[in-house]
Design an enzyme around this catalytic site. Sequence first.
Site: not given
Length: 266
Positions: A35, A37, A215
Amino acid sequence: MTSKLAETAKRLTSDSTPASAISMPRLDQCALLLDIDGTLLDFAPTPREVWVPPELEHTLRQLHDRTSGALALVSGRSINDIDLIFAPMKLPAVGGHGAEMRLLSSGEAVATHAPPLDPELKSRLAAIARISPGILLEDKGYSLALHYRLAPHTEKAIYESVAAIRAENPHAPLEVLPGKSVCEIKHSGFTKATGVIELMKHHPFTGRRPVFIGDDVTDETVFAIMPELQGLAFSVGRHSDVVDGHFEEPRDVREWLVGLLDQPVT
């Protein structure tokens, strides 16, 4: 939310294992799925202000070579947006929460038959940004994102407005993705997980053991499928017992990736 994803979300806890304690497969045997961001990059006030450290670009290029190309960025951002952020580097990617994919760094992005948002609904959802000048509207093509990091007081009003539009259109196949200071709306039926499953069917990813790091709530769909793919999952910032290990912040992820390059070359 599927029952599997609901179970994943319900089992969040505070005592998962640090990523450094997990034994990693060899780079020539794994597929690195990352991922962006909040995972590779630190959050910024707006999506356009994120910064790619030069050393991260160097690390990703080396890992891409060491995995024979089996390194992909998995993001809610469009692949075009990903390329702008990481320019001039291009990597394999799953973009738009699984709506599009690029298998090779030298290849073209292709759609995964994910349907776009209805134009009229998209227009109505976009109008929610008028609640406050601090709300940033981002049209990702297959989804619409309302960022309120600069106007945190608007969170409740945004979600209430989205809920009202959904109530007026009960048969519209909409999915709301709550994130970190963002409310994203897309057509239901595709996720990061569906994108990863498709990615893993193709060279150079097929036959490898996936290692996914994410996240946010939207990454839980991928956490949930890692066991059936014999993969490893790592969370960033939030500890969970449905992942194999965790990182505290993106800086730790970047340092860990550098450490992977210490593996002997076979």
